[in-house]
Each structure stands twice: as structure tokens, then as C-alpha cells.
Scaffold this motif. Structure first.
Motif, PDB file in Angstrom:
ATOM      1  N   CYS A  39      88.869  84.273 -22.228  1.00 22.01           N
ATOM      2  CA  CYS A  39      89.045  85.068 -21.140  1.00 22.01           C
ATOM      3  C   CYS A  39      88.178  84.731 -19.953  1.00 22.01           C
ATOM      4  CB  CYS A  39      88.568  86.675 -21.575  1.00 22.01           C
ATOM      5  SG  CYS A  39      88.816  87.848 -19.895  1.00 22.01           S
ATOM      6  N   LYS A  40      89.004  84.791 -18.774  1.00 22.11           N
ATOM      7  CA  LYS A  40      87.900  84.404 -17.647  1.00 22.11           C
ATOM      8  C   LYS A  40      87.507  85.744 -16.931  1.00 22.11           C
ATOM      9  CE  LYS A  40      90.919  80.482 -16.079  1.00 22.11           C
ATOM     10  NZ  LYS A  40      91.676  79.974 -14.893  1.00 22.11           N
ATOM     11  N   VAL A  41      85.930  85.470 -16.962  1.00 27.13           N
ATOM     12  CA  VAL A  41      85.449  86.905 -16.569  1.00 27.13           C
ATOM     13  C   VAL A  41      84.810  86.925 -15.127  1.00 27.13           C
ATOM     14  CG1 VAL A  41      83.558  88.572 -17.293  1.00 27.13           C
ATOM     15  CG2 VAL A  41      84.976  87.599 -18.832  1.00 27.13           C
ATOM     16  N   PHE A  42      84.799  87.775 -14.439  1.00 24.83           N
ATOM     17  CA  PHE A  42      84.309  88.263 -12.840  1.00 24.83           C
ATOM     18  C   PHE A  42      83.504  89.502 -12.854  1.00 24.83           C
ATOM     19  CE2 PHE A  42      87.767  84.860 -12.669  1.00 24.83           C
ATOM     20  CZ  PHE A  42      87.035  83.889 -11.993  1.00 24.83           C
ATOM     21  N   TYR A  43      82.589  89.637 -11.865  1.00 23.85           N
ATOM     22  CA  TYR A  43      82.118  90.939 -12.019  1.00 23.85           C
ATOM     23  C   TYR A  43      82.356  91.513 -10.341  1.00 23.85           C
ATOM     24  CZ  TYR A  43      79.486  88.830 -15.742  1.00 23.85           C
ATOM     25  OH  TYR A  43      79.314  88.201 -17.062  1.00 23.85           O
ATOM     26  N   GLY A  44      82.078  92.895 -10.397  1.00 25.01           N
ATOM     27  CA  GLY A  44      82.400  93.752  -9.154  1.00 25.01           C
ATOM     28  C   GLY A  44      81.476  93.423  -8.014  1.00 25.01           C
ATOM     29  N   ASN A  45      80.052  93.240  -8.371  1.00 23.81           N
ATOM     30  CA  ASN A  45      78.924  93.097  -7.518  1.00 23.81           C
ATOM     31  C   ASN A  45      78.809  93.928  -6.423  1.00 23.81           C
ATOM     32  OD1 ASN A  45      77.533  90.642  -8.440  1.00 23.81           O
ATOM     33  ND2 ASN A  45      79.668  89.500  -8.150  1.00 23.81           N
ATOM     34  N   GLN A  46      79.101  95.321  -6.709  1.00 25.03           N
ATOM     35  CA  GLN A  46      79.124  96.429  -5.771  1.00 25.03           C
ATOM     36  C   GLN A  46      77.621  97.040  -5.780  1.00 25.03           C
ATOM     37  OE1 GLN A  46      80.588  97.020  -8.548  1.00 25.03           O
ATOM     38  NE2 GLN A  46      80.726  98.991  -9.378  1.00 25.03           N
ATOM     39  N   ASP A  47      77.332  97.753  -5.066  1.00 23.73           N
ATOM     40  CA  ASP A  47      76.088  98.268  -4.910  1.00 23.73           C
ATOM     41  C   ASP A  47      75.997  99.333  -6.197  1.00 23.73           C
ATOM     42  OD1 ASP A  47      74.959  97.215  -2.812  1.00 23.73           O
ATOM     43  OD2 ASP A  47      74.954  99.146  -1.499  1.00 23.73           O
ATOM     44  N   ALA A  48      74.677  99.893  -6.635  1.00 21.81           N
ATOM     45  CA  ALA A  48      74.649 100.704  -7.611  1.00 21.81           C
ATOM     46  C   ALA A  48      74.618 102.152  -7.075  1.00 21.81           C
ATOM     47  CB  ALA A  48      73.191 100.777  -8.007  1.00 21.81           C
ATOM     48  N   ASN A  49      74.489 102.536  -5.773  1.00 22.20           N
ATOM     49  CA  ASN A  49      74.592 103.951  -5.479  1.00 22.20           C
ATOM     50  C   ASN A  49      75.012 104.178  -3.959  1.00 22.20           C
ATOM     51  OD1 ASN A  49      73.001 104.395  -7.815  1.00 22.20           O
ATOM     52  ND2 ASN A  49      72.197 106.304  -7.098  1.00 22.20           N
ATOM     53  N   ALA A  50      75.989 103.213  -3.895  1.00 21.80           N
ATOM     54  CA  ALA A  50      76.862 103.533  -2.558  1.00 21.80           C
ATOM     55  C   ALA A  50      77.995 104.285  -2.897  1.00 21.80           C
ATOM     56  CB  ALA A  50      77.153 102.013  -2.067  1.00 21.80           C
ATOM     57  N   THR A  51      78.461 104.972  -1.867  1.00 22.09           N
ATOM     58  CA  THR A  51      79.728 105.807  -1.881  1.00 22.09           C
ATOM     59  C   THR A  51      80.901 104.924  -2.382  1.00 22.09           C
ATOM     60  OG1 THR A  51      80.375 105.474   0.337  1.00 22.09           O
ATOM     61  CG2 THR A  51      78.756 106.906   0.179  1.00 22.09           C
ATOM     62  N   ILE A  52      81.647 105.950  -2.803  1.00 18.74           N
ATOM     63  CA  ILE A  52      82.882 105.345  -3.426  1.00 18.74           C
ATOM     64  C   ILE A  52      83.566 104.510  -2.471  1.00 18.74           C
ATOM     65  CG2 ILE A  52      85.384 105.856  -4.224  1.00 18.74           C
ATOM     66  CD1 ILE A  52      84.262 108.648  -5.183  1.00 18.74           C
TER      67      ILE A  52
END
Length: 275
Positions: A39-52
Motif C-alpha cells: 500500500c502507498k501511504v500518505f498523511y493528512g498533516n492537518q492541525d490538531a485543534n483547528a476547526t473542521i
């Protein structure tokens, strides 16, 4: 050995309170095992506590990056906790559904939390102060746009009812949802206190943060636990402890001895579906 060589790469989207890091990976042993199986895996890399909304905008950038690097037309998203809500917003409100083949959510608060409803009845000044203190630590951790006070409100049942009406499922995307449950407060010492509070307020099985009522969404696959007395917590769902729950073999389809096996089977199913 089950193959995880899906047609489209997988993007793992973390939940609230954490970030994607190389040194201490949010997903524990899971990514390495998926990659080992093709499987090719990537990450979201969004903030921990930002708004939706803000997190979904960050996810869009990660999505485009994954598509470019993998030379693929779409990705399969596997999202934990609030990451599942961020991902749904990415699909429906930001209209990225043509670039997403599937969304699998794990312990996601699709219907909001009745416990959060209760906590939001505390004096607003106290809730705001808690949010500001949390934002300070999230900023140190690397968040670009932490807004915990608003995020607290986004986890209420009223907010999620409105969110669900504004962010319906898109027919072109395959959706499925999963939940986990602890068997007692000693299943996970980290979750012992919130588990007890939720049991007191909602009188329901919980992973230590959310109940089945909150997690249940399209194609709900059920509530999973371990063969042992400890069960599986919200933190266990992403392999926080980096070890199996039990040496015992699962006795039914809703028991998981090692969380890595759960994700391998999930991704293998996506492969068999041609995704």
C-alpha cells in the motif's frame, strides 16, 4: 499474506489533539505494515485543534500532494476521530469527491457527543479559558490555526445535526464507519476518567471518548473490541501502545487481537473492491 496493494493510495487522517510526526507516528505500526503489503501511504498533516473547515483546507493540500506523488486520480481516506468529520467536509463542502474513492472512519463523532453537550453547559468563560489554554499548547506543538473553543462547539449534537444536513454523503464515494469499545475503565488508564464520565452521562458503551450513537454513520460495520477483558480504547484504535491486545485468536468478527490486523483487513477489502 493479505495484500494491501490498492488501486488508489491511502491517506491516513488523524484526530483531535495530535499531529502527524515522523518520530512518534500517530498511527503506530500500522503504516509500515500497510506499506510492507504493497500500500502507498500518505498523511493528512492537518492541525490538531483547528476547526473542521480549516482542517479540511489543509487536507486538500495534502490530498493534492498525495495525488501528485502517487500519480493517481484518487485516494482512499482512512480517518480517525474528528479527522473523519474533517474528511467529510473535504468531500462534500470543498467538493473534492472526484478525487476521493472511499472514506473509512474510525471512532468518528458523526452525530456529536452528548457528553460534550453536558460540558458545554459550564460557564462560557470557563470553556473559553480551557480553549485558550489548549490552543497555547497546540500552537507549541505546531498548529497553525488552533481554535479549540470553536472545535468544542463543533462536537456538540446540535452542531453535528446541522453539519450532517449540509454535508450529505456523495454517491461517487464509498463510505463505511467503524467503532471500538472499552470493556471497563481499566481497559486504558489514559481513558479511565472520561470513560467513567461518559458511562455516567450517556449510559452506553464507549471507547473512552465516544459512544456508538456518536460513531454510527453510513455502512456502520459495528463496534469492535478485544478478546481480553480490557477492550479497545479511542487511543488503542491508532496503536498508541505499539503492541497487540492479546495473544488469543478472535472468536468472532467483532474481536481484534492486534489493531494492525484490523487495518490490514480494512485495506485488503478496499483492494478487493477495486479501490
Amino acid at each position: 499474506m493479505l495484500s494491501c496493494e490498492t488501486k488508489y493510495p491511502v491517506m491516513l487522517v488523524h484526530g483531535m489533539g495530535f499531529r502527524d510526526r515522523k518520530i512518534f507516528n500517530y498511527w503506530g505500526r500500522i503504516p509500515k505494515e500497510l506499506e510492507k503489503r504493497g500500500c502507498k501511504v500518505f498523511y493528512g498533516n492537518q492541525d490538531a485543534n483547528a476547526t473542521i473547515h480549516d482542517n479540511a483546507v489543509m487536507l486538500r493540500k495534502s490530498l493534492y500532494n498525495a495525488l501528485e506523488k502517487s500519480e493517481s486520480e484518487k485516494v482512499n481516506i482512512i480517518a480517525h476521530s474528528k479527522g473523519g468529520i474533517d474528511s467529510r467536509y473535504l468531500i462534500s463542502s470543498l467538493k473534492e469527491y472526484n478525487r476521493i474513492a472511499s472514506l473509512s472512519t474510525i471512532d468518528a463523532p458523526h452525530n456529536g457527543s452528548e457528553t460534550v453537550d453536558f460540558l458545554m453547559k459550564f460557564p462560557d468563560i470557563l470553556v473559553k479559558l480551557t480553549g485558550k489554554i489548549t490552543d497555547f499548547f497546540m500552537y507549541i506543538q505546531g498548529d497553525r490555526k488552533p481554535d479549540s473553543y470553536r472545535v468544542f462547539h463543533e462536537l456538540t449534537t446540535d452542531y453535528m445535526k446541522k453539519f450532517n444536513s449540509e454535508n450529505p454523503d456523495i454517491p461517487e464515494v464509498y463510505y463505511q464507519s467503524f467503532g471500538f469499545r472499552m470493556k471497563n475503565p481499566f481497559s486504558d488508564i489514559i481513558m479511565a476518567f472520561p470513560y467513567s464520565v461518559i458511562r455516567l452521562i450517556e449510559h452506553s458503551d464507549t471507547d473512552g471518548l465516544l459512544t456508538e450513537r456518536a460513531m454510527r454513520w453510513t455502512n456502520f460495520r459495528g463496534m469492535y473490541t478485544s478478546p481480553e477483558r480490557r477492550g479497545i480504547s479511542h487511543c488503542d484504535a491508532t496503536d498508541l501502545r505499539r503492541r497487540a491486545f492479546s495473544k488469543k485468536k478472535p472468536q468472532n468478527e467483532y474481536e481484534v487481537s492486534d489493531i494492525v490486523d484490523f487495518y490490514v483487513e480494512l485495506v485488503s477489502e478496499l483492494k478487493e473492491m477495486g479501490l
